[in-house]
Design a protein around this motif. Structure first.
Motif, PDB file in Angstrom:
ATOM      1  N   ASP A 118      39.059  37.964  50.674  1.00  0.00           N
ATOM      2  CA  ASP A 118      39.448  36.555  50.755  1.00  0.00           C
ATOM      3  C   ASP A 118      40.469  36.184  49.688  1.00  0.00           C
ATOM      4  OD1 ASP A 118      37.737  36.121  52.914  1.00  0.00           O
ATOM      5  OD2 ASP A 118      36.033  35.756  51.593  1.00  0.00           O
ATOM      6  N   THR A 119      40.412  36.883  48.577  1.00  0.00           N
ATOM      7  CA  THR A 119      41.386  36.650  47.510  1.00  0.00           C
ATOM      8  C   THR A 119      41.916  37.998  47.033  1.00  0.00           C
ATOM      9  OG1 THR A 119      39.687  36.717  45.784  1.00  0.00           O
ATOM     10  CG2 THR A 119      40.221  34.561  46.736  1.00  0.00           C
ATOM     11  N   ARG A 120      43.095  37.968  46.431  1.00  0.00           N
ATOM     12  CA  ARG A 120      43.644  39.175  45.802  1.00  0.00           C
ATOM     13  C   ARG A 120      43.713  38.908  44.307  1.00  0.00           C
ATOM     14  NH1 ARG A 120      48.904  41.242  44.778  1.00  0.00           N
ATOM     15  NH2 ARG A 120      49.847  39.490  45.862  1.00  0.00           N
ATOM     16  N   PRO A 121      42.821  39.538  43.533  1.00  0.00           N
ATOM     17  CA  PRO A 121      42.778  39.285  42.089  1.00  0.00           C
ATOM     18  C   PRO A 121      44.119  39.596  41.426  1.00  0.00           C
ATOM     19  CG  PRO A 121      40.848  40.517  42.820  1.00  0.00           C
ATOM     20  CD  PRO A 121      41.802  40.501  43.967  1.00  0.00           C
ATOM     21  N   PRO A 122      44.427  38.909  40.331  1.00  0.00           N
ATOM     22  CA  PRO A 122      45.715  39.125  39.661  1.00  0.00           C
ATOM     23  C   PRO A 122      45.957  40.565  39.227  1.00  0.00           C
ATOM     24  CG  PRO A 122      44.643  37.145  38.836  1.00  0.00           C
ATOM     25  CD  PRO A 122      43.642  37.838  39.710  1.00  0.00           C
ATOM     26  N   HIS A 123      44.890  41.305  38.903  1.00  0.00           N
ATOM     27  CA  HIS A 123      45.092  42.678  38.435  1.00  0.00           C
ATOM     28  C   HIS A 123      45.400  43.648  39.577  1.00  0.00           C
ATOM     29  CE1 HIS A 123      40.783  42.680  39.499  1.00  0.00           C
ATOM     30  NE2 HIS A 123      40.913  43.995  39.671  1.00  0.00           N
ATOM     31  N   VAL A 124      45.238  43.206  40.832  1.00  0.00           N
ATOM     32  CA  VAL A 124      45.678  44.020  41.975  1.00  0.00           C
ATOM     33  C   VAL A 124      47.154  43.706  42.190  1.00  0.00           C
ATOM     34  CG1 VAL A 124      45.332  44.547  44.415  1.00  0.00           C
ATOM     35  CG2 VAL A 124      43.361  43.961  42.987  1.00  0.00           C
ATOM     36  N   GLU A 125      48.002  44.560  41.682  1.00  0.00           N
ATOM     37  CA  GLU A 125      49.430  44.254  41.602  1.00  0.00           C
ATOM     38  C   GLU A 125      50.176  44.417  42.926  1.00  0.00           C
ATOM     39  OE1 GLU A 125      51.133  46.582  38.504  1.00  0.00           O
ATOM     40  OE2 GLU A 125      49.751  45.842  36.956  1.00  0.00           O
ATOM     41  N   PHE A 126      49.662  45.256  43.821  1.00  0.00           N
ATOM     42  CA  PHE A 126      50.390  45.559  45.046  1.00  0.00           C
ATOM     43  C   PHE A 126      49.592  45.081  46.258  1.00  0.00           C
ATOM     44  CE2 PHE A 126      51.229  48.847  41.829  1.00  0.00           C
ATOM     45  CZ  PHE A 126      52.553  48.521  41.549  1.00  0.00           C
ATOM     46  N   ILE A 154      48.033  50.572  53.156  1.00  0.00           N
ATOM     47  CA  ILE A 154      47.267  50.052  54.287  1.00  0.00           C
ATOM     48  C   ILE A 154      45.935  49.451  53.853  1.00  0.00           C
ATOM     49  CG2 ILE A 154      48.320  51.616  55.960  1.00  0.00           C
ATOM     50  CD1 ILE A 154      45.747  53.322  55.763  1.00  0.00           C
ATOM     51  N   GLY A 155      45.618  49.541  52.559  1.00  0.00           N
ATOM     52  CA  GLY A 155      44.366  48.973  52.069  1.00  0.00           C
ATOM     53  C   GLY A 155      44.247  49.152  50.565  1.00  0.00           C
ATOM     54  N   TRP A 156      43.336  48.408  49.960  1.00  0.00           N
ATOM     55  CA  TRP A 156      43.105  48.552  48.521  1.00  0.00           C
ATOM     56  C   TRP A 156      41.670  48.184  48.170  1.00  0.00           C
ATOM     57  CZ3 TRP A 156      41.531  43.861  46.774  1.00  0.00           C
ATOM     58  CH2 TRP A 156      42.102  42.707  47.325  1.00  0.00           C
ATOM     59  N   ASP A 157      41.232  48.693  47.034  1.00  0.00           N
ATOM     60  CA  ASP A 157      39.948  48.346  46.439  1.00  0.00           C
ATOM     61  C   ASP A 157      40.199  47.906  45.001  1.00  0.00           C
ATOM     62  OD1 ASP A 157      38.223  49.110  48.643  1.00  0.00           O
ATOM     63  OD2 ASP A 157      38.698  51.191  48.137  1.00  0.00           O
ATOM     64  N   GLU A 158      39.436  46.937  44.528  1.00  0.00           N
ATOM     65  CA  GLU A 158      39.619  46.449  43.145  1.00  0.00           C
ATOM     66  C   GLU A 158      39.348  47.552  42.137  1.00  0.00           C
ATOM     67  OE1 GLU A 158      38.137  42.591  41.984  1.00  0.00           O
ATOM     68  OE2 GLU A 158      37.778  42.082  44.091  1.00  0.00           O
ATOM     69  N   ARG A 187      45.580  41.825  58.986  1.00  0.00           N
ATOM     70  CA  ARG A 187      45.825  40.580  58.251  1.00  0.00           C
ATOM     71  C   ARG A 187      44.532  39.792  58.058  1.00  0.00           C
ATOM     72  NH1 ARG A 187      48.982  38.012  61.727  1.00  0.00           N
ATOM     73  NH2 ARG A 187      50.629  39.548  61.384  1.00  0.00           N
ATOM     74  N   SER A 188      43.612  39.911  59.027  1.00  0.00           N
ATOM     75  CA  SER A 188      42.346  39.190  58.908  1.00  0.00           C
ATOM     76  C   SER A 188      41.481  39.749  57.776  1.00  0.00           C
ATOM     77  CB  SER A 188      41.571  39.262  60.229  1.00  0.00           C
ATOM     78  OG  SER A 188      41.128  40.589  60.488  1.00  0.00           O
ATOM     79  N   ILE A 189      41.714  41.000  57.394  1.00  0.00           N
ATOM     80  CA  ILE A 189      40.973  41.615  56.284  1.00  0.00           C
ATOM     81  C   ILE A 189      41.630  41.261  54.950  1.00  0.00           C
ATOM     82  CG2 ILE A 189      40.223  43.789  55.251  1.00  0.00           C
ATOM     83  CD1 ILE A 189      40.121  44.958  58.068  1.00  0.00           C
ATOM     84  N   TYR A 190      42.959  41.358  54.916  1.00  0.00           N
ATOM     85  CA  TYR A 190      43.721  41.067  53.699  1.00  0.00           C
ATOM     86  C   TYR A 190      44.467  39.748  53.886  1.00  0.00           C
ATOM     87  CZ  TYR A 190      42.574  45.888  52.622  1.00  0.00           C
ATOM     88  OH  TYR A 190      41.897  47.061  52.379  1.00  0.00           O
ATOM     89  N   GLN A 191      43.713  38.661  53.849  1.00  0.00           N
ATOM     90  CA  GLN A 191      44.261  37.351  54.193  1.00  0.00           C
ATOM     91  C   GLN A 191      45.257  36.837  53.154  1.00  0.00           C
ATOM     92  OE1 GLN A 191      40.941  34.733  54.989  1.00  0.00           O
ATOM     93  NE2 GLN A 191      39.877  36.273  56.187  1.00  0.00           N
ATOM     94  N   ARG A 192      45.147  37.278  51.913  1.00  0.00           N
ATOM     95  CA  ARG A 192      46.020  36.761  50.844  1.00  0.00           C
ATOM     96  C   ARG A 192      47.135  37.712  50.467  1.00  0.00           C
ATOM     97  NH1 ARG A 192      44.831  31.469  51.075  1.00  0.00           N
ATOM     98  NH2 ARG A 192      42.575  31.102  51.022  1.00  0.00           N
ATOM     99  N   ASP A 193      47.266  38.817  51.162  1.00  0.00           N
ATOM    100  CA  ASP A 193      48.324  39.787  50.831  1.00  0.00           C
ATOM    101  C   ASP A 193      49.679  39.351  51.378  1.00  0.00           C
ATOM    102  OD1 ASP A 193      46.487  41.275  49.500  1.00  0.00           O
ATOM    103  OD2 ASP A 193      47.091  43.179  50.392  1.00  0.00           O
TER     104      ASP A 193
END
Length: 226
Positions: free
Chosen positions: A111-119, A137-141, A220-226
């Motif tokens: 739902d959010t992309r934390p600031p430390h996730v740069e890409f 195609i995806g990321w984990d904190e 896009r539904s998974i990474y809504q803020r990317d």
């Protein structure tokens, strides 16, 4: 009745009529447009012949396939413990993806992309150390992977486990066998105006806008803020 020469001539003439109509309707009405379209068609036919109708490409494909199967037998769990890159080959990703959402493949919405996730998803990147290109195609904190894999791959770099990690489709021009790798953030740098060649690109993205890839609605539904 045996086929006579005049029969073949008639068949060729009959075939030329719809061919000429096709060229006129779909390849432009001007001579220059038709000439360009025909040259493109000839080029594509030549590429198909060179790629699929010669023995050598098939020999290389069979050799690569056999090599992959031998690797499966040597490493049946797919942990890729001998991978010199210390990252995740495609077989490993597909082995764990559906069951546990490892390697940036979890279907849980971010739902959010934390600031430390740069890409973000869709960006084209280059691996700082190994030099291959790919698209995220995806990321984990933090690294989300089997403990055995983390122990082997991150044993010399414990900080990799606690920083964002990215699932990346690797350009097949850099690694011929289609792969998905799992890359720590410190090894990622963004590059522009570069399209990626990978057979799964269209599964994840709708198109390329010249700078980055645009995710399909499901992604896009998974990474809504990317």
């Amino acid at each position: 009745m045996p086929i006579e020469r005049q029969h073949l001539q008639f068949a060729v003439i009959l075939f030329c009529v719809p061919l000429q109509l096709f060229l006129t309707q779909y390849m432009g009405s001007t001579e220059s447009n038709r000439t360009y379209a025909i040259s493109q068609l000839v080029t594509q036919i030549t590429q198909i012949r060179e790629t699929w109708l010669r023995v050598e490409p098939w020999k290389k494909w069979c050799t690569r396939l056999l090599t992959m199967r031998i690797k499966d037998l040597v490493d049946p769990m797919g942990f890729g413990l001998d991978d010199p890159n210390g990252e995740c080959p495609a077989i490993e990703v597909f082995h764990f993806r559906d069951k546990d959402g490892y390697f940036g493949q979890s279907p849980e919405p971010r739902d959010t992309r934390p600031p430390h996730v740069e890409f973000r998803v869709g960006q084209v990147i280059k691996h700082k150390k190994w030099g291959y290109r790919g698209v995220i195609i995806g990321w984990d904190e933090t690294a989300r992977a089997p403990q055995q894999w983390l122990s082997e791959m991150h044993k010399n770099n414990p900080s990799w486990k606690t920083q964002p990690n990215y699932a990346v489709l690797v350009d097949t021009r850099d690694r011929p066998a289609p792969q998905i790798t799992y890359v720590p953030q410190e090894n990622v740098e963004v590059i522009k105006h570069t399209k990626i060649l990978h057979p799964s690109t269209e599964d994840y993205f709708e198109n390329f806008d010249g700078s980055q890839y645009l995710p399909r609605p499901w992604l896009r539904s998974i990474y809504q803020r990317d």
